[in-house]
Motif scaffolding. Structure first.
Motif, PDB file in Angstrom:
ATOM      1  N   ARG A  43       0.820  -1.221   0.000  1.00  0.00           N
ATOM      2  CA  ARG A  43       0.000   0.000   0.000  1.00  0.00           C
ATOM      3  C   ARG A  43       0.850   1.266   0.000  1.00  0.00           C
ATOM      4  NH1 ARG A  43      -1.893   0.689   4.398  1.00  0.00           N
ATOM      5  NH2 ARG A  43      -1.062  -1.073   5.576  1.00  0.00           N
ATOM      6  N   LEU A  44       2.164   1.114   0.172  1.00  0.00           N
ATOM      7  CA  LEU A  44       3.059   2.262   0.158  1.00  0.00           C
ATOM      8  C   LEU A  44       3.722   2.372  -1.212  1.00  0.00           C
ATOM      9  CD1 LEU A  44       4.737   1.982   3.688  1.00  0.00           C
ATOM     10  CD2 LEU A  44       2.732   3.328   3.005  1.00  0.00           C
ATOM     11  N   GLN A  45       3.497   3.482  -1.875  1.00  0.00           N
ATOM     12  CA  GLN A  45       4.029   3.719  -3.218  1.00  0.00           C
ATOM     13  C   GLN A  45       5.156   4.746  -3.146  1.00  0.00           C
ATOM     14  OE1 GLN A  45       1.183   5.519  -5.865  1.00  0.00           O
ATOM     15  NE2 GLN A  45       2.698   5.901  -7.471  1.00  0.00           N
ATOM     16  N   LEU A  46       6.214   4.513  -3.881  1.00  0.00           N
ATOM     17  CA  LEU A  46       7.354   5.428  -3.925  1.00  0.00           C
ATOM     18  C   LEU A  46       7.308   6.241  -5.208  1.00  0.00           C
ATOM     19  CD1 LEU A  46      10.204   3.008  -2.750  1.00  0.00           C
ATOM     20  CD2 LEU A  46       8.662   4.393  -1.359  1.00  0.00           C
ATOM     21  N   ARG A  47       7.577   7.550  -5.063  1.00  0.00           N
ATOM     22  CA  ARG A  47       7.672   8.416  -6.236  1.00  0.00           C
ATOM     23  C   ARG A  47       8.913   9.287  -6.113  1.00  0.00           C
ATOM     24  NH1 ARG A  47       2.720  11.664  -8.385  1.00  0.00           N
ATOM     25  NH2 ARG A  47       4.048  11.495 -10.235  1.00  0.00           N
ATOM     26  N   THR A  48       9.605   9.453  -7.230  1.00  0.00           N
ATOM     27  CA  THR A  48      10.785  10.307  -7.277  1.00  0.00           C
ATOM     28  C   THR A  48      10.437  11.588  -8.021  1.00  0.00           C
ATOM     29  OG1 THR A  48      12.189   8.337  -7.411  1.00  0.00           O
ATOM     30  CG2 THR A  48      13.213  10.447  -7.915  1.00  0.00           C
ATOM     31  N   GLY A  49      10.748  12.722  -7.422  1.00  0.00           N
ATOM     32  CA  GLY A  49      10.489  13.985  -8.095  1.00  0.00           C
ATOM     33  C   GLY A  49      10.430  15.137  -7.115  1.00  0.00           C
ATOM     34  N   ASP A  50      10.374  16.322  -7.644  1.00  0.00           N
ATOM     35  CA  ASP A  50      10.270  17.550  -6.861  1.00  0.00           C
ATOM     36  C   ASP A  50       8.796  17.936  -6.782  1.00  0.00           C
ATOM     37  OD1 ASP A  50      10.267  20.117  -5.825  1.00  0.00           O
ATOM     38  OD2 ASP A  50      11.896  20.841  -7.089  1.00  0.00           O
ATOM     39  N   PHE A  51       8.217  17.882  -5.605  1.00  0.00           N
ATOM     40  CA  PHE A  51       6.779  18.105  -5.486  1.00  0.00           C
ATOM     41  C   PHE A  51       6.377  19.517  -5.906  1.00  0.00           C
ATOM     42  CE2 PHE A  51       7.528  20.398  -1.592  1.00  0.00           C
ATOM     43  CZ  PHE A  51       6.354  21.115  -1.325  1.00  0.00           C
ATOM     44  N   MET A  52       7.349  20.432  -5.974  1.00  0.00           N
ATOM     45  CA  MET A  52       7.063  21.805  -6.386  1.00  0.00           C
ATOM     46  C   MET A  52       6.811  21.924  -7.894  1.00  0.00           C
ATOM     47  SD  MET A  52       7.341  23.991  -3.730  1.00  0.00           S
ATOM     48  CE  MET A  52       8.019  25.545  -4.334  1.00  0.00           C
ATOM     49  N   THR A  53       7.371  21.015  -8.675  1.00  0.00           N
ATOM     50  CA  THR A  53       7.299  21.155 -10.134  1.00  0.00           C
ATOM     51  C   THR A  53       6.649  19.962 -10.834  1.00  0.00           C
ATOM     52  OG1 THR A  53       9.543  20.233 -10.351  1.00  0.00           O
ATOM     53  CG2 THR A  53       9.342  22.633 -10.193  1.00  0.00           C
ATOM     54  N   MET A  54       6.535  18.823 -10.180  1.00  0.00           N
ATOM     55  CA  MET A  54       6.019  17.622 -10.823  1.00  0.00           C
ATOM     56  C   MET A  54       4.498  17.640 -10.877  1.00  0.00           C
ATOM     57  SD  MET A  54       6.660  14.926  -7.711  1.00  0.00           S
ATOM     58  CE  MET A  54       6.110  13.482  -8.611  1.00  0.00           C
ATOM     59  N   SER A  55       3.937  16.788 -11.716  1.00  0.00           N
ATOM     60  CA  SER A  55       2.487  16.615 -11.755  1.00  0.00           C
ATOM     61  C   SER A  55       2.078  15.641 -10.651  1.00  0.00           C
ATOM     62  CB  SER A  55       2.047  16.086 -13.118  1.00  0.00           C
ATOM     63  OG  SER A  55       2.648  14.815 -13.374  1.00  0.00           O
ATOM     64  N   HIS A  56       0.906  15.876 -10.081  1.00  0.00           N
ATOM     65  CA  HIS A  56       0.419  15.050  -8.978  1.00  0.00           C
ATOM     66  C   HIS A  56      -0.858  14.343  -9.385  1.00  0.00           C
ATOM     67  CE1 HIS A  56       3.266  16.655  -5.989  1.00  0.00           C
ATOM     68  NE2 HIS A  56       3.128  17.795  -6.633  1.00  0.00           N
ATOM     69  N   GLU A  57      -1.063  13.173  -8.806  1.00  0.00           N
ATOM     70  CA  GLU A  57      -2.237  12.365  -9.120  1.00  0.00           C
ATOM     71  C   GLU A  57      -3.125  12.272  -7.882  1.00  0.00           C
ATOM     72  OE1 GLU A  57      -0.706   8.623 -10.351  1.00  0.00           O
ATOM     73  OE2 GLU A  57       0.422   9.440 -12.054  1.00  0.00           O
ATOM     74  N   GLY A  58      -4.315  12.850  -7.964  1.00  0.00           N
ATOM     75  CA  GLY A  58      -5.275  12.702  -6.879  1.00  0.00           C
ATOM     76  C   GLY A  58      -4.985  13.594  -5.691  1.00  0.00           C
ATOM     77  N   ASN A  59      -5.861  13.463  -4.694  1.00  0.00           N
ATOM     78  CA  ASN A  59      -5.752  14.230  -3.459  1.00  0.00           C
ATOM     79  C   ASN A  59      -5.645  13.295  -2.263  1.00  0.00           C
ATOM     80  OD1 ASN A  59      -6.800  16.222  -5.448  1.00  0.00           O
ATOM     81  ND2 ASN A  59      -6.826  17.552  -3.667  1.00  0.00           N
ATOM     82  N   TYR A  60      -5.383  13.872  -1.086  1.00  0.00           N
ATOM     83  CA  TYR A  60      -5.068  13.073   0.082  1.00  0.00           C
ATOM     84  C   TYR A  60      -5.850  13.556   1.307  1.00  0.00           C
ATOM     85  CZ  TYR A  60      -1.146  11.810  -2.911  1.00  0.00           C
ATOM     86  OH  TYR A  60      -0.379  11.385  -3.960  1.00  0.00           O
ATOM     87  N   ASP A  61      -6.044  12.622   2.228  1.00  0.00           N
ATOM     88  CA  ASP A  61      -6.641  12.961   3.522  1.00  0.00           C
ATOM     89  C   ASP A  61      -5.619  13.544   4.483  1.00  0.00           C
ATOM     90  OD1 ASP A  61      -9.091  11.917   2.669  1.00  0.00           O
ATOM     91  OD2 ASP A  61      -8.644   9.911   3.444  1.00  0.00           O
ATOM     92  N   LEU A  62      -4.349  13.207   4.267  1.00  0.00           N
ATOM     93  CA  LEU A  62      -3.277  13.624   5.174  1.00  0.00           C
ATOM     94  C   LEU A  62      -2.006  13.848   4.371  1.00  0.00           C
ATOM     95  CD1 LEU A  62      -1.886  13.857   8.042  1.00  0.00           C
ATOM     96  CD2 LEU A  62      -1.611  11.360   7.947  1.00  0.00           C
ATOM     97  N   ILE A  63      -1.328  14.953   4.641  1.00  0.00           N
ATOM     98  CA  ILE A  63      -0.013  15.213   4.056  1.00  0.00           C
ATOM     99  C   ILE A  63       0.958  15.517   5.183  1.00  0.00           C
ATOM    100  CG2 ILE A  63       1.354  16.783   2.599  1.00  0.00           C
ATOM    101  CD1 ILE A  63      -1.023  17.076   0.773  1.00  0.00           C
ATOM    102  N   ILE A  64       2.161  14.976   5.066  1.00  0.00           N
ATOM    103  CA  ILE A  64       3.209  15.187   6.066  1.00  0.00           C
ATOM    104  C   ILE A  64       4.418  15.794   5.374  1.00  0.00           C
ATOM    105  CG2 ILE A  64       4.638  14.115   7.851  1.00  0.00           C
ATOM    106  CD1 ILE A  64       1.933  12.000   6.347  1.00  0.00           C
ATOM    107  N   ALA A  65       4.949  16.850   5.941  1.00  0.00           N
ATOM    108  CA  ALA A  65       6.200  17.450   5.446  1.00  0.00           C
ATOM    109  C   ALA A  65       7.013  17.859   6.667  1.00  0.00           C
ATOM    110  CB  ALA A  65       5.921  18.642   4.544  1.00  0.00           C
ATOM    111  N   CYS A  66       7.922  17.013   7.080  1.00  0.00           N
ATOM    112  CA  CYS A  66       8.735  17.263   8.267  1.00  0.00           C
ATOM    113  C   CYS A  66      10.152  17.660   7.856  1.00  0.00           C
ATOM    114  CB  CYS A  66       8.781  16.021   9.160  1.00  0.00           C
ATOM    115  SG  CYS A  66       7.199  15.663   9.952  1.00  0.00           S
ATOM    116  N   GLU A  67      10.571  18.847   8.286  1.00  0.00           N
ATOM    117  CA  GLU A  67      11.909  19.356   7.994  1.00  0.00           C
ATOM    118  C   GLU A  67      12.121  19.436   6.473  1.00  0.00           C
ATOM    119  OE1 GLU A  67      13.731  20.056  11.215  1.00  0.00           O
ATOM    120  OE2 GLU A  67      11.579  19.755  11.513  1.00  0.00           O
TER     121      GLU A  67
END
Length: 268
Positions: free
Chosen positions: A91-115
């Motif tokens: 259930r855990l998917q890995l993606r490589t990329g810069d979240f500032m510039t890449m295209s995203h698929e779908g939305n989320y119930d929770l987002i985490i960005a630590c440090e």
């Protein structure tokens, strides 16, 4: 999302997944665990931006056994480590990329960005992107170094652009459609006690090195040494008196980092 009681069998402990027990990191994780206890039990999807060694996402995968998780990082070295650590959880998917510039698929119930956001020059755009990726009513768990007066060699070594002030964070979260449910400081007293050692260590580490902020960022989340889970759990338990002290002062400005639990405001 409605709150439902979480069965005891699902109440995973965050130290069960640890392999990188750095003191400041541990002080942050034990408070994040308190944030997770406040979340609805029926989280269906989450995104972790800059997951490092993956300890937190592995914990969330156990805590929310029906959720799909995406671990996103722009460092291929980080993704290689995560591929090994997440191989047992489809259930855990890995993606490589810069979240500032890449295209995203779908939305989320929770987002985490630590440090993460202290590594981004245009952090206002980062807040806007995260808000856009969250479902209405979704949650954002955020952490970052606190107080520019506490700028230190570790910030230079890691490629940071800033340390945050409390009023600055409140303004940025509010501006981008979030309601702050909790804003805590973390690290005290461990970071105060270790400050001289950290200054010496990172001062020596900086000698003769001229890495770009991007290269510094890529290595910052995966430089902690990997150790066995039993050893990590033992070291994590040694800090329990400090967790207690931190919890007593988490609503003050004594720590050297901020932890925020925020919710995306639903449209009226």
């Amino acid at each position: 999302m409605k709150n439902r009681p979480i069965p005891e069998a699902r109440k995973a402990a965050i130290i069960d997944t640890l392999v990188t027990p750095a003191p400041r990191y541990l002080m942050r994780l034990v408070l994040i665990e308190q944030f997770v206890e406040r979340l609805p039990s029926n989280i269906q999807s989450f995104l972790e931006i800059g997951p490092g060694m993956g300890d937190l996402s592995l914990y969330l995968g156990r805590r929310f056994p029906e959720a799909r998780g995406v671990l996103l990082d722009f460092s291929s070295d980080c993704i290689d480590i995560l591929r090994q650590r997440t191989s047992g959880n489809p259930r855990l998917q890995l993606r490589t990329g810069d979240f500032m510039t890449m295209s995203h698929e779908g939305n989320y119930d929770l987002i985490i960005a630590c440090e993460v956001f202290e590594h981004i020059d245009d952090d206002k755009t980062a807040f806007r992107i995260v808000s856009g990726l969250l479902n209405p009513g979704g949650y954002f768990i955020f952490s970052a170094p606190a107080f520019m007066r506490k700028w230190q060699r570790a910030d230079e070594y890691a490629g940071h652009y800033r340390r945050y002030e409390r009023a600055e964070l409140i303004e940025k979260f509010t501006l981008h459609g979030f309601r702050i449910d909790a804003m805590w400081s973390f690290g005290f007293p461990v970071t105060e006690l270790l400050y001289p050692v950290r200054q010496l260590y990172y001062g020596l580490s900086l000698r003769g090195k001229k890495l770009s902020k991007e290269d510094s960022t890529k290595r910052s989340g995966i430089e902690r040494p990997l150790i066995g889970k039993n050893s990590a759990r033992f070291l994590a338990n040694l800090l329990r008196p400090f967790y207690f002290l931190q919890n007593r002062v988490k609503n003050t400005n004594l720590g050297d980092g901020f932890l925020v639990l925020a919710q995306k405001v639903r449209p009226a």
